[in-house]
Write an enzyme that holds these catalytic residues in place. Structure first.
Site, mmCIF file in Angstrom:
data_model
loop_
_atom_site.group_PDB
_atom_site.id
_atom_site.type_symbol
_atom_site.label_atom_id
_atom_site.label_comp_id
_atom_site.label_asym_id
_atom_site.label_seq_id
_atom_site.Cartn_x
_atom_site.Cartn_y
_atom_site.Cartn_z
ATOM 1 N N SER A 282 9.663 -3.640 -15.831
ATOM 2 C CA SER A 282 8.370 -3.988 -15.834
ATOM 3 C C SER A 282 7.449 -3.970 -16.069
ATOM 4 C CB SER A 282 7.684 -3.493 -13.815
ATOM 5 O OG SER A 282 6.267 -3.843 -13.525
ATOM 6 N N LYS B 146 8.831 -8.648 -16.140
ATOM 7 C CA LYS B 146 8.029 -8.806 -14.821
ATOM 8 C C LYS B 146 6.356 -7.887 -15.689
ATOM 9 C CE LYS B 146 7.184 -6.140 -10.535
ATOM 10 N NZ LYS B 146 7.954 -5.324 -10.204
ATOM 11 N N LYS C 231 2.536 -7.252 -15.187
ATOM 12 C CA LYS C 231 1.566 -6.884 -13.738
ATOM 13 C C LYS C 231 0.337 -8.133 -14.123
ATOM 14 C CE LYS C 231 3.432 -3.619 -11.750
ATOM 15 N NZ LYS C 231 3.878 -3.312 -10.346
ATOM 16 N N ASP D 221 3.718 -9.162 -11.166
ATOM 17 C CA ASP D 221 3.501 -8.945 -9.594
ATOM 18 C C ASP D 221 1.514 -8.309 -10.009
ATOM 19 O OD1 ASP D 221 3.000 -7.368 -7.854
ATOM 20 O OD2 ASP D 221 4.813 -5.405 -8.727
ATOM 21 N N GLU E 50 4.745 -11.804 -7.212
ATOM 22 C CA GLU E 50 5.017 -10.176 -6.330
ATOM 23 C C GLU E 50 3.957 -9.922 -5.706
ATOM 24 O OE1 GLU E 50 7.309 -7.767 -8.405
ATOM 25 O OE2 GLU E 50 6.471 -6.827 -6.664
ATOM 26 N N ASP F 85 6.147 -7.862 -1.674
ATOM 27 C CA ASP F 85 6.641 -6.358 -1.342
ATOM 28 C C ASP F 85 6.048 -5.157 -1.297
ATOM 29 O OD1 ASP F 85 6.532 -3.353 -3.625
ATOM 30 O OD2 ASP F 85 6.155 -3.837 -5.055
ATOM 31 N N LYS G 89 12.281 -2.175 -1.681
ATOM 32 C CA LYS G 89 12.146 -0.527 -2.043
ATOM 33 C C LYS G 89 12.083 -0.466 -1.345
ATOM 34 C CE LYS G 89 8.217 -0.806 -4.723
ATOM 35 N NZ LYS G 89 6.929 -0.839 -5.968
ATOM 36 N N GLY H 64 10.985 -0.535 -7.582
ATOM 37 C CA GLY H 64 11.370 0.782 -7.991
ATOM 38 C C GLY H 64 9.425 1.080 -8.089
HETATM 39 O O1 OSB Z 1 4.530 -3.094 -7.376
HETATM 40 O O2 OSB Z 1 6.727 -2.386 -8.013
HETATM 41 C C1 OSB Z 1 5.372 -2.203 -7.984
HETATM 42 C C2 OSB Z 1 5.014 1.245 -9.747
HETATM 43 C C3 OSB Z 1 4.448 1.526 -8.823
HETATM 44 C C4 OSB Z 1 3.732 1.432 -8.114
HETATM 45 C C5 OSB Z 1 3.998 -0.341 -7.004
HETATM 46 C C6 OSB Z 1 4.904 -0.995 -8.359
HETATM 47 C C7 OSB Z 1 5.375 -0.010 -9.550
HETATM 48 C C8 OSB Z 1 6.552 -0.680 -10.305
HETATM 49 C C9 OSB Z 1 7.677 -0.363 -11.020
HETATM 50 O O3 OSB Z 1 6.425 -2.151 -11.353
HETATM 51 C C10 OSB Z 1 8.684 -1.370 -11.547
HETATM 52 C C11 OSB Z 1 10.077 -0.274 -12.039
HETATM 53 O O4 OSB Z 1 10.019 0.551 -11.559
HETATM 54 O O5 OSB Z 1 10.552 -0.603 -12.934
HETATM 55 MG MG MG Z 2 5.602 -4.620 -6.851
#
Ligand code: OSB
Ligand code: MG
Length: 368
Positions: free
Chosen positions: A136, A163, A165, A190, A215, A240, A264, A292
């Site tokens: 990510s 992925k 952001k 995401d 996402e 999520d 998660k 995660g």
């Molecule tokens: O939205 O998945 C999320 C990290 C902190 C809070 C929210 C998210 C995330 C990540 C981390 O996207 C992704 C990972 O742990 O690989």
């Molecule tokens: Mg997410």
């Protein structure tokens, strides 16, 4: 099992690289860690990685500590906890606070695994032995360095999917640039709840960029607006933040608010609930994957085991320590080859480096 004593630890592990998302930036990874002392002398370790402030979900690390210390742990001490059902019964009347419950629940599962000599995968009924994981990639401080950052991560780690952001202002242009450079790479985005239905034009544009999924585009607790948006775009919506229980998963499916679910375990109240949601999703042909929050290696191992269940269909966000953490608390890093983790190899690594655990502990509370 009978727990005689517990220690709540707050860990703080530095990141090698800040992780920037639409709601903020993580520079040090604060993680809640639990040590459960069983009467037979075994120690179960639980982990639940949340954030220091309630900016992802309403719960946060210090609220977890308070609930664990004042309620969740006192309620199990010296009781006979014979099964996951009897554990869940001790906190079923507590609403929400799923990350705190998961800290306790994951420690319970570790003890169960030690007592029965079975892996978590066996206890949870997972069949897969190879777990696909992928990265990510956080935002930069502006569009240009966000693009460069994504390219750098893709070139360095050659992931099978990326992925990205996004947030308002760093979205369509970022994704277009990456799509143009990597026409065949599976990509998804995401938004961590950064948009509203008023942003429909942005989603229409993203819809043309051949994305695997989008996402959590809308509010962290919304289902209805997501179902409206899903009708207007072809790209599957993956939820999520909005999926925080079996119940909300069921409602999301009924409302057609998503076509994919990011499970998660911490966010849904534990690994057992994660399994139940994955079974529900299977029934409705909704694929899932394990999300995660940048766990320590311990949390990554837990997540690898749940991702062996059959409906986990996409690469999982199991953030390997080398991607973001500057250090870890496992004795050995989890081996990964071409984006795949062999679960039987990984399950040999459930060993904490006590020196490092001590080094990264910034708060410790004993409950007995
Ligand atoms: O939205 O998945 C999320 C990290 C902190 C809070 C929210 C998210 C995330 C990540 C981390 O996207 C992704 C990972 O742990 O690989
Ligand atoms: Mg997410």
């Amino acid at each position: 099992m009978k727990i005689k004593k517990a220690e709540i630890l707050k860990l703080q592990i530095p990141l090698s690289n800040p992780f920037r998302v639409s709601f903020g930036t993580i520079t040090k990874r604060e993680i809640i860690f639990l040590k459960l002392y069983d009467q037979s002398g075994l120690i179960g370790y639980g982990e639940s990685a949340n954030l220091s402030l309630p900016i992802y979900e309403p719960e946060f690390n210090d609220s977890m500590i308070l609930l664990l210390k004042n309620y969740l742990i006192p309620n199990i001490l010296n009781k006979n906890i014979s099964s996951i059902n009897s554990l869940e019964k001790t906190y079923n009347s507590i609403r929400g606070n799923n990350f705190a419950k998961t800290a306790l629940e994951s420690g319970f599962w570790h003890l169960q695994s030690l007592k029965t000599n079975k892996s978590l995968r066996q206890l949870w009924g997972g069949k897969k032995t190879k777990i696909p994981v992928a990265i990510s990639i956080g935002l930069g401080t502006n569009l240009k360095n966000s693009i460069n950052r994504v390219i750098k991560y893709i070139e360095t780690y050659q992931p099978k999917r990326a992925k990205l952001k996004i947030k308002p202002g760093i979205d369509v242009k970022l994704v277009s640039a990456i799509r143009k450079k990597y026409p065949n790479l599976p990509i998804f985005v995401d938004a961590n709840s950064a948009y509203t239905l008023k942003d429909i034009n942005i989603f229409k544009k993203l819809d043309k960029l051949n994305l695997l999924m989008i996402e959590q585009p809308l509010r962290f607790d919304d289902l209805i607006d997501h179902s409206i948006l899903q009708k207007k775009i072809k790209t599957p919506i993956c939820l999520d933040e909005s999926i925080n229980s079996y119940h909300s998963a069921k409602q999301a499916i009924q409302l057609k608010a998503c076509k994919i679910i990011n499970i998660k375990p911490q966010r849904v109240g534990g690994y057992w609930q994660a399994k139940k949601i994955s079974q529900l999703a299977t029934k409705y042909k909704i694929p899932v994957w394990c999300g995660g929050m940048i766990e320590s290696g311990w949390g990554q191992l837990l997540n690898c085991n749940i991702a062996t269940l059959k409906n986990f269909k996409y690469e999982n966000d199991i953030c390997l320590s080398k991607w973001y953490l500057a250090d870890d608390i496992l004795e050995k890093p989890i081996p990964e080859k071409n984006g795949v983790i062999n679960i039987n190899e990984a399950n040999k690594l459930f060993k904490i480096n006590q020196k490092k655990l001590k080094k990264y502990t910034i708060e410790k509370i004993i409950v007995k």
